[in-house]
Design a protein around this motif. Structure first.
Motif, short mmCIF file in Angstrom:
data_model
loop_
_atom_site.label_atom_id
_atom_site.label_comp_id
_atom_site.label_asym_id
_atom_site.label_seq_id
_atom_site.Cartn_x
_atom_site.Cartn_y
_atom_site.Cartn_z
N GLU A 103 0.82 -1.21 0.00
CA GLU A 103 0.00 0.00 0.00
C GLU A 103 0.86 1.27 0.00
O GLU A 103 0.52 2.25 -0.67
CB GLU A 103 -0.94 -0.01 1.21
CG GLU A 103 -2.04 -1.05 1.10
CD GLU A 103 -2.83 -1.20 2.38
OE1 GLU A 103 -4.06 -1.38 2.29
OE2 GLU A 103 -2.21 -1.16 3.48
N LEU A 104 1.98 1.24 0.73
CA LEU A 104 2.89 2.39 0.69
C LEU A 104 3.41 2.61 -0.72
O LEU A 104 3.55 3.75 -1.17
CB LEU A 104 4.05 2.19 1.67
CG LEU A 104 3.76 2.51 3.11
CD1 LEU A 104 4.91 2.04 4.00
CD2 LEU A 104 3.50 3.99 3.31
N GLY A 105 3.70 1.52 -1.42
CA GLY A 105 4.13 1.63 -2.81
C GLY A 105 3.05 2.28 -3.67
O GLY A 105 3.35 3.12 -4.52
N GLU A 106 1.80 1.90 -3.45
CA GLU A 106 0.69 2.51 -4.18
C GLU A 106 0.56 3.99 -3.85
O GLU A 106 0.37 4.83 -4.73
CB GLU A 106 -0.63 1.80 -3.84
CG GLU A 106 -0.83 0.49 -4.54
CD GLU A 106 -2.25 0.00 -4.39
OE1 GLU A 106 -3.18 0.73 -4.77
OE2 GLU A 106 -2.42 -1.12 -3.87
N ILE A 107 0.66 4.32 -2.56
CA ILE A 107 0.53 5.71 -2.13
C ILE A 107 1.62 6.57 -2.77
O ILE A 107 1.34 7.65 -3.31
CB ILE A 107 0.56 5.79 -0.59
CG1 ILE A 107 -0.72 5.20 0.01
CG2 ILE A 107 0.77 7.23 -0.12
CD1 ILE A 107 -0.67 4.95 1.51
N LEU A 108 2.85 6.10 -2.73
CA LEU A 108 3.95 6.88 -3.31
C LEU A 108 3.87 6.91 -4.83
O LEU A 108 4.25 7.92 -5.46
CB LEU A 108 5.30 6.35 -2.84
CG LEU A 108 5.55 6.46 -1.33
CD1 LEU A 108 6.90 5.89 -0.97
CD2 LEU A 108 5.43 7.91 -0.86
N GLY A 109 3.36 5.85 -5.43
CA GLY A 109 3.15 5.85 -6.88
C GLY A 109 2.14 6.91 -7.29
O GLY A 109 2.30 7.58 -8.32
N CYS A 110 1.10 7.09 -6.48
CA CYS A 110 0.13 8.16 -6.73
C CYS A 110 0.74 9.52 -6.44
O CYS A 110 0.44 10.51 -7.12
CB CYS A 110 -1.11 7.96 -5.86
SG CYS A 110 -2.11 6.52 -6.31
N ALA A 111 1.60 9.57 -5.44
CA ALA A 111 2.18 10.85 -5.01
C ALA A 111 2.95 11.53 -6.13
O ALA A 111 2.91 12.75 -6.27
CB ALA A 111 3.10 10.64 -3.80
N VAL A 112 3.65 10.75 -6.94
CA VAL A 112 4.52 11.34 -7.95
C VAL A 112 3.79 11.72 -9.24
O VAL A 112 4.39 12.30 -10.14
CB VAL A 112 5.72 10.42 -8.28
CG1 VAL A 112 6.55 10.16 -7.03
CG2 VAL A 112 5.27 9.10 -8.92
N ARG A 113 2.48 11.47 -9.30
CA ARG A 113 1.71 11.82 -10.49
C ARG A 113 1.12 13.22 -10.34
O ARG A 113 -0.09 13.42 -10.36
CB ARG A 113 0.63 10.78 -10.73
CG ARG A 113 1.22 9.39 -11.06
CD ARG A 113 0.18 8.45 -11.59
NE ARG A 113 -0.35 8.90 -12.86
CZ ARG A 113 0.18 8.63 -14.06
NH1 ARG A 113 1.29 7.94 -14.14
NH2 ARG A 113 -0.40 9.05 -15.15
#
Length: 196
Positions: free
Chosen positions: A34-44
């Motif tokens: 989930e942290l990976g998903e959150i950070l993946g969204c963060a950089v968009r």
């Protein structure tokens, strides 16, 4: 509005988003996936020049208490007249939530991209983290506080000039029901430009 942080659609989430208080959070926090998903969204986010003028620091598990010890020492150095309660308050800041993400702005002079735009991009990263964590069912809050502006804590966090903290995002589960607050009327803030 009947439900805060309504994740039934993107627009419903935008209409109903509400921060939780880090003081009223509990576990569990997001998993590694989930942290990976959150950070993946963060950089968009909008990023003029594709500079990625931000980076992340993650505090979870025992790292929160170890960082808290550094916070306590720094608070005591800054405020030698404060007693044990104030020091304990500083030490416990990152124990409020199971996960804290620091968003570091790396805005710097650039021949084409204004620093202000780079700083705004870091703010957008913070907001995307809030949206992504909320969409995954977590409570979250964007804070700064004294430690975001203190040179001693910047050194502890490994920040190098011109880096600075854009925000600390606390993520966990809400330990108490969220209550909404009054919001400004957008129409009262709107002007329509017209030629003179």
């Amino acid at each position: 509005m009947t439900q805060l942080n309504d994740t039934s659609s993107v627009l419903d989430l935008l209409r109903s988003r509400k921060s939780a208080s880090a003081k009223a959070m509990t576990g569990p926090g997001p998993s590694a996936r989930e942290l990976g998903e959150i950070l993946g969204c963060a950089v968009r986010v909008p990023d003029h020049g594709k500079l990625a003028p931000w980076r992340f620091i993650l505090w979870e598990g025992e790292a929160r208490a170890a960082f808290g010890a550094a916070l306590g020492r720094r608070w005591q150095a800054l405020h030698p007249d404060h007693g044990p309660e104030a020091i304990a308050l500083a030490q416990d800041l990152f124990l409020r939530a199971p996960v804290v993400i620091g968003v570091v702005s790396r805005a710097a002079p650039h021949p084409k991209i204004p620093e202000w735009e780079q700083q705004l991009s870091a703010g957008a990263v913070c907001m995307n983290i809030l949206y992504a964590a909320t969409a995954l069912g977590y409570a979250c809050q964007w804070n700064t506080g004294w430690l975001a502006y203190d040179d001693g804590m910047a050194a502890v966090m490994g920040l190098a000039p011109p880096e600075r903290i854009a925000g600390f995002i606390y993520i966990g589960k809400a330990a108490a029901p969220l209550e909404d607050r009054p919001r400004p009327d957008p129409q009262a803030l709107l002007t329509r430009w017209s030629p003179a």
